[in-house]
Design a protein around this motif. Structure first.
Motif, PDB file in Angstrom:
ATOM      1  N   LEU A   1      50.186   1.225  60.632  1.00 20.64           N
ATOM      2  CA  LEU A   1      49.366   0.937  59.456  1.00 20.64           C
ATOM      3  C   LEU A   1      49.248  -0.557  59.192  1.00 20.64           C
ATOM      4  CD1 LEU A   1      50.815   3.628  57.008  1.00 20.64           C
ATOM      5  CD2 LEU A   1      48.660   3.735  58.259  1.00 20.64           C
ATOM      6  N   ASP A   2      49.912  -1.362  60.008  1.00 21.92           N
ATOM      7  CA  ASP A   2      50.080  -2.781  59.697  1.00 21.92           C
ATOM      8  C   ASP A   2      48.772  -3.522  59.470  1.00 21.92           C
ATOM      9  OD1 ASP A   2      53.058  -3.590  61.698  1.00 21.92           O
ATOM     10  OD2 ASP A   2      52.736  -2.316  59.945  1.00 21.92           O
ATOM     11  N   TYR A   3      47.727  -3.183  60.186  1.00 23.14           N
ATOM     12  CA  TYR A   3      46.519  -3.997  60.158  1.00 23.14           C
ATOM     13  C   TYR A   3      45.356  -3.311  59.458  1.00 23.14           C
ATOM     14  CZ  TYR A   3      49.439  -6.068  63.738  1.00 23.14           C
ATOM     15  OH  TYR A   3      50.504  -6.599  64.413  1.00 23.14           O
ATOM     16  N   SER A   4      45.666  -2.294  58.678  1.00 21.79           N
ATOM     17  CA  SER A   4      44.621  -1.484  58.055  1.00 21.79           C
ATOM     18  C   SER A   4      44.722  -1.506  56.546  1.00 21.79           C
ATOM     19  CB  SER A   4      44.744  -0.027  58.523  1.00 21.79           C
ATOM     20  OG  SER A   4      44.733   0.077  59.916  1.00 21.79           O
ATOM     21  N   GLU A   5      43.594  -1.190  55.909  1.00 23.49           N
ATOM     22  CA  GLU A   5      43.651  -0.833  54.505  1.00 23.49           C
ATOM     23  C   GLU A   5      44.182   0.602  54.415  1.00 23.49           C
ATOM     24  OE1 GLU A   5      40.714  -2.640  55.639  1.00 23.49           O
ATOM     25  OE2 GLU A   5      41.919  -4.293  54.836  1.00 23.49           O
ATOM     26  N   VAL A   6      44.968   0.846  53.412  1.00 21.65           N
ATOM     27  CA  VAL A   6      45.451   2.197  53.149  1.00 21.65           C
ATOM     28  C   VAL A   6      45.227   2.473  51.675  1.00 21.65           C
ATOM     29  CG1 VAL A   6      47.141   2.226  55.021  1.00 21.65           C
ATOM     30  CG2 VAL A   6      47.825   1.391  52.769  1.00 21.65           C
ATOM     31  N   GLY A   7      45.017   3.727  51.368  1.00 22.16           N
ATOM     32  CA  GLY A   7      44.714   4.025  49.971  1.00 22.16           C
ATOM     33  C   GLY A   7      45.025   5.453  49.584  1.00 22.16           C
ATOM     34  N   TRP A   8      44.925   5.670  48.292  1.00 17.43           N
ATOM     35  CA  TRP A   8      45.113   6.992  47.699  1.00 17.43           C
ATOM     36  C   TRP A   8      43.830   7.400  47.001  1.00 17.43           C
ATOM     37  CZ3 TRP A   8      49.196  10.108  48.538  1.00 17.43           C
ATOM     38  CH2 TRP A   8      50.354   9.534  49.057  1.00 17.43           C
ATOM     39  N   PHE A   9      43.499   8.669  47.164  1.00 19.18           N
ATOM     40  CA  PHE A   9      42.286   9.233  46.609  1.00 19.18           C
ATOM     41  C   PHE A   9      42.628  10.590  46.022  1.00 19.18           C
ATOM     42  CE2 PHE A   9      40.134   5.855  48.679  1.00 19.18           C
ATOM     43  CZ  PHE A   9      40.901   5.625  49.813  1.00 19.18           C
ATOM     44  N   ARG A  10      41.808  11.085  45.146  1.00 20.92           N
ATOM     45  CA  ARG A  10      42.108  12.372  44.548  1.00 20.92           C
ATOM     46  C   ARG A  10      40.838  13.164  44.316  1.00 20.92           C
ATOM     47  NH1 ARG A  10      44.154  10.486  38.466  1.00 20.92           N
ATOM     48  NH2 ARG A  10      42.101   9.731  37.703  1.00 20.92           N
ATOM     49  N   GLN A  11      41.028  14.461  44.250  1.00 18.77           N
ATOM     50  CA  GLN A  11      39.910  15.356  43.978  1.00 18.77           C
ATOM     51  C   GLN A  11      40.380  16.438  43.025  1.00 18.77           C
ATOM     52  OE1 GLN A  11      37.953  16.883  47.468  1.00 18.77           O
ATOM     53  NE2 GLN A  11      36.137  17.465  46.295  1.00 18.77           N
ATOM     54  N   ALA A  12      39.805  16.437  41.855  1.00 13.11           N
ATOM     55  CA  ALA A  12      40.117  17.458  40.862  1.00 13.11           C
ATOM     56  C   ALA A  12      39.212  18.663  41.091  1.00 13.11           C
ATOM     57  CB  ALA A  12      39.909  16.889  39.458  1.00 13.11           C
ATOM     58  N   PRO A  13      39.622  19.832  40.598  1.00 15.39           N
ATOM     59  CA  PRO A  13      38.797  21.036  40.768  1.00 15.39           C
ATOM     60  C   PRO A  13      37.388  20.841  40.226  1.00 15.39           C
ATOM     61  CG  PRO A  13      40.979  21.623  39.990  1.00 15.39           C
ATOM     62  CD  PRO A  13      40.902  20.127  39.938  1.00 15.39           C
ATOM     63  N   GLY A  14      36.401  21.151  41.055  1.00 13.15           N
ATOM     64  CA  GLY A  14      35.020  21.047  40.624  1.00 13.15           C
ATOM     65  C   GLY A  14      34.448  19.648  40.608  1.00 13.15           C
ATOM     66  N   LYS A  15      35.220  18.684  41.099  1.00 14.34           N
ATOM     67  CA  LYS A  15      34.749  17.298  41.097  1.00 14.34           C
ATOM     68  C   LYS A  15      34.777  16.720  42.507  1.00 14.34           C
ATOM     69  CE  LYS A  15      36.184  16.224  36.361  1.00 14.34           C
ATOM     70  NZ  LYS A  15      36.927  15.263  35.491  1.00 14.34           N
ATOM     71  N   GLY A  16      34.094  15.612  42.675  1.00 12.83           N
ATOM     72  CA  GLY A  16      34.089  14.940  43.959  1.00 12.83           C
ATOM     73  C   GLY A  16      35.349  14.122  44.176  1.00 12.83           C
ATOM     74  N   ARG A  17      35.516  13.659  45.391  1.00 10.55           N
ATOM     75  CA  ARG A  17      36.678  12.842  45.702  1.00 10.55           C
ATOM     76  C   ARG A  17      36.474  11.439  45.149  1.00 10.55           C
ATOM     77  NH1 ARG A  17      39.048  13.251  51.687  1.00 10.55           N
ATOM     78  NH2 ARG A  17      39.044  15.413  50.950  1.00 10.55           N
ATOM     79  N   GLU A  18      37.476  10.917  44.475  1.00 10.17           N
ATOM     80  CA  GLU A  18      37.378   9.576  43.914  1.00 10.17           C
ATOM     81  C   GLU A  18      38.510   8.698  44.421  1.00 10.17           C
ATOM     82  OE1 GLU A  18      37.981   8.967  39.749  1.00 10.17           O
ATOM     83  OE2 GLU A  18      39.722  10.298  39.622  1.00 10.17           O
ATOM     84  N   GLY A  19      38.204   7.435  44.543  1.00 13.47           N
ATOM     85  CA  GLY A  19      39.219   6.485  44.926  1.00 13.47           C
ATOM     86  C   GLY A  19      40.162   6.220  43.762  1.00 13.47           C
ATOM     87  N   VAL A  20      41.420   5.984  44.076  1.00 14.74           N
ATOM     88  CA  VAL A  20      42.408   5.646  43.058  1.00 14.74           C
ATOM     89  C   VAL A  20      42.843   4.189  43.240  1.00 14.74           C
ATOM     90  CG1 VAL A  20      44.653   6.198  42.054  1.00 14.74           C
ATOM     91  CG2 VAL A  20      43.185   8.043  42.923  1.00 14.74           C
ATOM     92  N   LEU A  21      43.564   3.928  44.317  1.00 14.12           N
ATOM     93  CA  LEU A  21      44.032   2.575  44.607  1.00 14.12           C
ATOM     94  C   LEU A  21      44.013   2.356  46.108  1.00 14.12           C
ATOM     95  CD1 LEU A  21      47.111   2.366  42.188  1.00 14.12           C
ATOM     96  CD2 LEU A  21      45.142   0.837  42.111  1.00 14.12           C
ATOM     97  N   CYS A  22      43.745   1.130  46.502  1.00 14.57           N
ATOM     98  CA  CYS A  22      43.736   0.748  47.908  1.00 14.57           C
ATOM     99  C   CYS A  22      44.546  -0.539  48.047  1.00 14.57           C
ATOM    100  CB  CYS A  22      42.304   0.522  48.371  1.00 14.57           C
ATOM    101  SG  CYS A  22      42.119  -0.171  50.035  1.00 14.57           S
ATOM    102  N   ILE A  23      45.264  -0.670  49.145  1.00 10.44           N
ATOM    103  CA  ILE A  23      46.019  -1.889  49.402  1.00 10.44           C
ATOM    104  C   ILE A  23      45.670  -2.395  50.799  1.00 10.44           C
ATOM    105  CG2 ILE A  23      48.065  -0.590  50.172  1.00 10.44           C
ATOM    106  CD1 ILE A  23      49.775  -2.856  48.927  1.00 10.44           C
ATOM    107  N   SER A  24      45.407  -3.678  50.892  1.00  9.69           N
ATOM    108  CA  SER A  24      45.012  -4.263  52.165  1.00  9.69           C
ATOM    109  C   SER A  24      46.234  -4.542  53.024  1.00  9.69           C
ATOM    110  CB  SER A  24      44.250  -5.558  51.919  1.00  9.69           C
ATOM    111  OG  SER A  24      45.146  -6.589  51.517  1.00  9.69           O
TER     112      SER A  24
END
Length: 128
Positions: free
Chosen positions: A29-52
């Protein structure tokens, strides 16, 4: 096998805390952006936080500011999401992902197609 595996989800009471972890195997993972995303019931996937790769952080969701933090541990090839002061609105399936994601990181807009490896998801349920 190239994969990301999340852990740490579960049931938590409103106002509580939870820590999600994502471990990579088969690639670094050293050279990539990594992040967390979430999807609630009935909703689209949304970004939460990303770290470079250099530790810079992009927040996609105003609702988590001051409550959620993201961190990465290059020695363990993993990254984490710390959730504090959770509310029922935080209930969702949480996914970790990695990618070469300059647009997502610099623009503050989540472009899902920039992330090429995704975990299977871990459920977070906030309820009393």
């Amino acid at each position: 096998q190239l994969q990301l595996v999340e852990s740490g989800g579960g049931l938590v009471q409103p106002g509580g805390s939870l820590r999600l972890s994502c471990v990579a195997s088969g690639f670094t993972l050293d050279y990539s952006e990594v992040g967390w995303f979430r999807q609630a019931p009935g909703k689209g996937r949304e970004g939460v936080l990303c770290i470079s790769s250099r530790g810079g952080i992009t927040n996609y969701a105003d609702s988590v500011k001051g409550r959620f933090t993201i961190s990465r541990d290059t020695s363990k090839n993993q990254f984490s999401l710390q959730l504090h002061s959770v509310t029922p609105e935080d209930t969702a399936m949480y996914y970790c992902a990695r990618g070469d994601a300059p647009n997502s990181y610099y623009s503050g807009i989540f472009y899902s197609d920039e992330f090429d490896y995704w975990g299977q998801g871990t459920q977070v349920t906030v309820s009393s």
